[in-house]
Write an enzyme that holds these catalytic residues in place. Structure first.
Site, PDB file in Angstrom:
ATOM      1  N   HIS A 133     -11.238  22.569  11.901  1.00 55.18           N
ATOM      2  CA  HIS A 133     -10.871  23.024  10.559  1.00 55.18           C
ATOM      3  C   HIS A 133     -11.980  23.895   9.976  1.00 55.18           C
ATOM      4  O   HIS A 133     -12.891  23.420   9.301  1.00 55.18           O
ATOM      5  CB  HIS A 133     -10.617  21.810   9.659  1.00 55.18           C
ATOM      6  CG  HIS A 133     -10.010  22.137   8.330  1.00 55.18           C
ATOM      7  ND1 HIS A 133      -9.519  21.170   7.473  1.00 55.18           N
ATOM      8  CD2 HIS A 133      -9.820  23.315   7.681  1.00 55.18           C
ATOM      9  CE1 HIS A 133      -9.063  21.736   6.376  1.00 55.18           C
ATOM     10  NE2 HIS A 133      -9.245  23.043   6.480  1.00 55.18           N
ATOM     11  N   ALA A 141      -8.362  29.486   3.029  1.00 54.73           N
ATOM     12  CA  ALA A 141      -7.123  28.868   2.552  1.00 54.73           C
ATOM     13  C   ALA A 141      -6.790  29.273   1.121  1.00 54.73           C
ATOM     14  O   ALA A 141      -5.636  29.589   0.803  1.00 54.73           O
ATOM     15  CB  ALA A 141      -7.233  27.349   2.664  1.00 54.73           C
ATOM     16  N   HIS A 171      -1.460  22.966   5.117  1.00 48.65           N
ATOM     17  CA  HIS A 171      -2.563  23.334   4.226  1.00 48.65           C
ATOM     18  C   HIS A 171      -2.058  24.225   3.103  1.00 48.65           C
ATOM     19  O   HIS A 171      -1.586  25.337   3.351  1.00 48.65           O
ATOM     20  CB  HIS A 171      -3.650  24.064   5.021  1.00 48.65           C
ATOM     21  CG  HIS A 171      -5.015  23.984   4.402  1.00 48.65           C
ATOM     22  ND1 HIS A 171      -5.257  24.296   3.084  1.00 48.65           N
ATOM     23  CD2 HIS A 171      -6.216  23.624   4.925  1.00 48.65           C
ATOM     24  CE1 HIS A 171      -6.556  24.130   2.820  1.00 48.65           C
ATOM     25  NE2 HIS A 171      -7.150  23.713   3.915  1.00 48.65           N
ATOM     26  N   TYR A 206      -5.033  20.270  -3.131  1.00 52.08           N
ATOM     27  CA  TYR A 206      -5.158  20.059  -1.689  1.00 52.08           C
ATOM     28  C   TYR A 206      -4.833  18.612  -1.326  1.00 52.08           C
ATOM     29  O   TYR A 206      -4.055  18.346  -0.408  1.00 52.08           O
ATOM     30  CB  TYR A 206      -6.589  20.381  -1.226  1.00 52.08           C
ATOM     31  CG  TYR A 206      -6.906  21.833  -1.049  1.00 52.08           C
ATOM     32  CD1 TYR A 206      -6.138  22.843  -1.616  1.00 52.08           C
ATOM     33  CD2 TYR A 206      -8.017  22.225  -0.309  1.00 52.08           C
ATOM     34  CE1 TYR A 206      -6.458  24.176  -1.454  1.00 52.08           C
ATOM     35  CE2 TYR A 206      -8.347  23.558  -0.138  1.00 52.08           C
ATOM     36  CZ  TYR A 206      -7.571  24.540  -0.712  1.00 52.08           C
ATOM     37  OH  TYR A 206      -7.895  25.854  -0.547  1.00 52.08           O
ATOM     38  N   HIS A 211      -8.156  17.125   5.350  1.00 52.02           N
ATOM     39  CA  HIS A 211      -8.906  16.436   4.295  1.00 52.02           C
ATOM     40  C   HIS A 211      -8.740  14.928   4.385  1.00 52.02           C
ATOM     41  O   HIS A 211      -8.576  14.227   3.379  1.00 52.02           O
ATOM     42  CB  HIS A 211      -8.485  16.956   2.910  1.00 52.02           C
ATOM     43  CG  HIS A 211      -8.302  18.442   2.871  1.00 52.02           C
ATOM     44  ND1 HIS A 211      -7.073  19.038   2.695  1.00 52.02           N
ATOM     45  CD2 HIS A 211      -9.194  19.458   3.065  1.00 52.02           C
ATOM     46  CE1 HIS A 211      -7.206  20.360   2.749  1.00 52.02           C
ATOM     47  NE2 HIS A 211      -8.490  20.636   2.975  1.00 52.02           N
ATOM     48  N   GLU A 246     -14.599  21.740   7.646  1.00 53.98           N
ATOM     49  CA  GLU A 246     -14.272  22.753   6.642  1.00 53.98           C
ATOM     50  C   GLU A 246     -15.554  23.230   5.953  1.00 53.98           C
ATOM     51  O   GLU A 246     -15.619  23.356   4.728  1.00 53.98           O
ATOM     52  CB  GLU A 246     -13.249  22.219   5.633  1.00 53.98           C
ATOM     53  CG  GLU A 246     -12.495  23.313   4.915  1.00 53.98           C
ATOM     54  CD  GLU A 246     -11.407  22.809   3.979  1.00 53.98           C
ATOM     55  OE1 GLU A 246     -10.558  23.614   3.591  1.00 53.98           O
ATOM     56  OE2 GLU A 246     -11.404  21.599   3.643  1.00 53.98           O
ATOM     57  N   ARG A 256     -19.818  22.350  -1.136  1.00 49.31           N
ATOM     58  CA  ARG A 256     -20.896  23.036  -0.414  1.00 49.31           C
ATOM     59  C   ARG A 256     -22.287  22.489  -0.719  1.00 49.31           C
ATOM     60  O   ARG A 256     -23.265  22.909  -0.117  1.00 49.31           O
ATOM     61  CB  ARG A 256     -20.877  24.533  -0.747  1.00 49.31           C
ATOM     62  CG  ARG A 256     -19.537  25.187  -0.485  1.00 49.31           C
ATOM     63  CD  ARG A 256     -19.596  26.687  -0.705  1.00 49.31           C
ATOM     64  NE  ARG A 256     -18.288  27.312  -0.511  1.00 49.31           N
ATOM     65  CZ  ARG A 256     -18.094  28.618  -0.428  1.00 49.31           C
ATOM     66  NH1 ARG A 256     -19.121  29.441  -0.531  1.00 49.31           N
ATOM     67  NH2 ARG A 256     -16.878  29.104  -0.257  1.00 49.31           N
TER      68      ARG A 256
END
Length: 342
Positions: free
Chosen positions: A6, A72, A178, A194, A223, A284, A290
Site C-alpha cells: 500500500h 488516493a 480505497h 477512509y 487501513h 502507506e 506523517r
C-alpha cells in the site's frame, strides 16, 4: 523480502498538481481543458521526488518493494465527468508506471480507475486493461464512493460492479477498496471517510453474497480494515442473524486486511483477531499520518516496527505477513518477481 502492498505517489512533482488545477479551472470557467501533452515531468523530476522520499524511507526502514499507485486523495472522482476522470487517471497511472521503470527493484504499479458518479463502472475497463497489459500493473484501487463522501453509488455487491470483477478474475488481480477525497464537511478525508469506507465495505460484503458469484475474487480492505477487526464480534453476530455462513467461510477466503494501523496495540489486535493468512504488510508511508509519535520517538507510519514487536507472532507468521501472503494474493507480482529471480 519485505513487500509493502500500500503505497501512493504522494510526493509527485508539483507540475502534476498544477496540471490538475488547470483541469479543474477549465471545468469552472467552461474553457478548454489542458491536454496531457502539456504536462512535462522529466525522469530527473521523478528521481528527485522518489529518492528523497519513498525510496529513502524504504531503505531506512528495511522494506524492499512497494506496490505503488496514484495518490488516493488526488483521485477525486467527484470532480467533473467521466472524461475528466479518464484524462486524470491516464496521467497518474502513467506516472506510477514510469516510477516502476526507473526503479524496477523497488516499485511495481497499481492503477486508479477513471470512475465518475452515476457512470457505469464498465467504462473503467479500457484503462484497467491498458494498465495490466501495457504497464504490468498488479492491482487496482476501487473507489466504492466516487461521489466523495455522499455515497450515491450502489453497494459493492450490486451487479453494476460485476464487469470490473469479471475483468479482475480474468487477470487474477486484486482490488484495494480505497475511497478518495471527501467533499462532505461531516467526514474528514483521512480521519473519518477512509475508515468509514473500510468498515462500510466489510458490512456490504457481509450483507451480500458476492463471493458465491466470484469465488476467486480478491479484495483488500486497507487501513487495518477500519473498525472491522475491533468489532469483529459485532460483525460475526450480525452475519449470524442474517443467516449468513460463518465469516471465515463468508469473507476470509476473499478479503484481506493491511497493516496501515499506526500504533502497537492496534497491530496487536489486528493480528490476534484476523487470521495471519489474511494480513498483508503495508505502511502507506508519507500518507495520512506523517509525524513522529512522541511516545516512541518513531514515525507513526513505520509499521514494520509494530510487526517486528508483536510478541506472539512466530518468525514464519511474520514472513507470511511480509512476503508470503502478498505473493499469494498478488499473483502477477509473484510472477514478475520470479521472472527477475526473486
Amino acid at each position: 523480502m519485505i513487500i509493502d502492498i500500500h503505497g501512493h505517489y504522494t510526493t509527485a512533482p508539483a507540475a502534476l498538481g498544477a496540471w490538475r488545477d488547470r483541469q479543474i479551472a477549465a471545468l469552472q470557467d467552461a474553457g478548454p481543458a489542458p491536454s496531457a501533452s502539456e504536462l512535462h515531468i522529466s525522469d530527473d523530476d521523478i528521481r528527485e521526488t522518489i529518492e528523497s522520499n519513498q525510496l529513502r524511507l524504504m531503505r531506512e526502514r528495511g522494506s524492499d518493494l512497494t506496490i505503488f499507485s496514484p495518490r488516493a486523495s488526488f483521485m477525486a472522482h467527484h470532480i467533473g465527468d467521466f472524461q475528466t476522470s479518464s484524462a486524470w487517471a491516464a496521467i497518474c497511472n502513467e506516472l506510477c508506471w514510469r516510477v516502476s521503470q526507473l526503479y524496477p527493484d523497488h516499485f511495481i504499479p497499481a492503477a486508479m480507475l477513471p470512475q465518475s458518479p452515476g457512470v457505469d463502472p464498465a467504462t473503467c475497463i479500457p484503462e484497467l486493461v491498458k494498465c495490466v497489459e501495457q504497464y504490468g500493473n498488479v492491482a487496482i484501487n476501487l473507489n466504492p464512493d466516487p461521489s466523495g463522501g455522499h455515497w450515491t453509488s450502489p453497494p459493492l455487491t450490486d451487479r453494476s460492479w460485476y464487469p470490473i470483477y469479471e475483468k479482475m478474475v480474468e487477470y487474477d488481480i486484486p482490488a484495494m477498496v480505497h475511497v478518495s477525497t471527501s467533499c462532505n464537511a461531516c467526514f474528514h478525508t483521512t480521519g473519518a471517510h477512509y475508515l468509514n469506507a473500510d468498515t462500510t465495505a466489510v458490512m456490504q460484503l457481509i450483507q451480500g453474497d458476492l463471493f458465491k458469484d466470484f469465488p476467486t475474487l480478491k479484495l483488500i480492505i486497507p487501513h487495518g480494515g477500519g473498525a472491522a477487526p475491533y468489532h469483529w464480534g459485532r460483525f460475526r453476530g450480525l452475519a449470524q442473524e442474517m443467516k449468513k455462513p460463518l465469516l471465515d467461510e463468508h469473507l476470509l477466503n476473499n478479503i484481506y486486511f493491511d497493516t496501515c494501523v499506526y500504533h502497537q496495540p492496534g497491530i496487536d489486535l489486528l493480528t490476534r483477531v484476523i487470521p495471519v493468512k489474511n494480513v498483508l504488510f503495508a505502511s502507506e508511508m508519507i500518507g495520512a499520518v506523517r509525524g513522529i509519535d512522541p511516545t516512541t520517538g518513531h514515525y507513526y507510519d513505520d509499521t514494520r516496527r509494530y510487526i517486528d514487536s508483536t510478541p506472539y507472532l512466530t518468525d514464519e507468521e511474520r514472513q507470511q505477513i511480509y512476503e508470503g501472503n502478498a505473493r499469494r494474493v498478488f499473483t502477477r507480482l509473484d510472477a514478475a518477481l520470479k521472472a527477475r529471480g526473486r
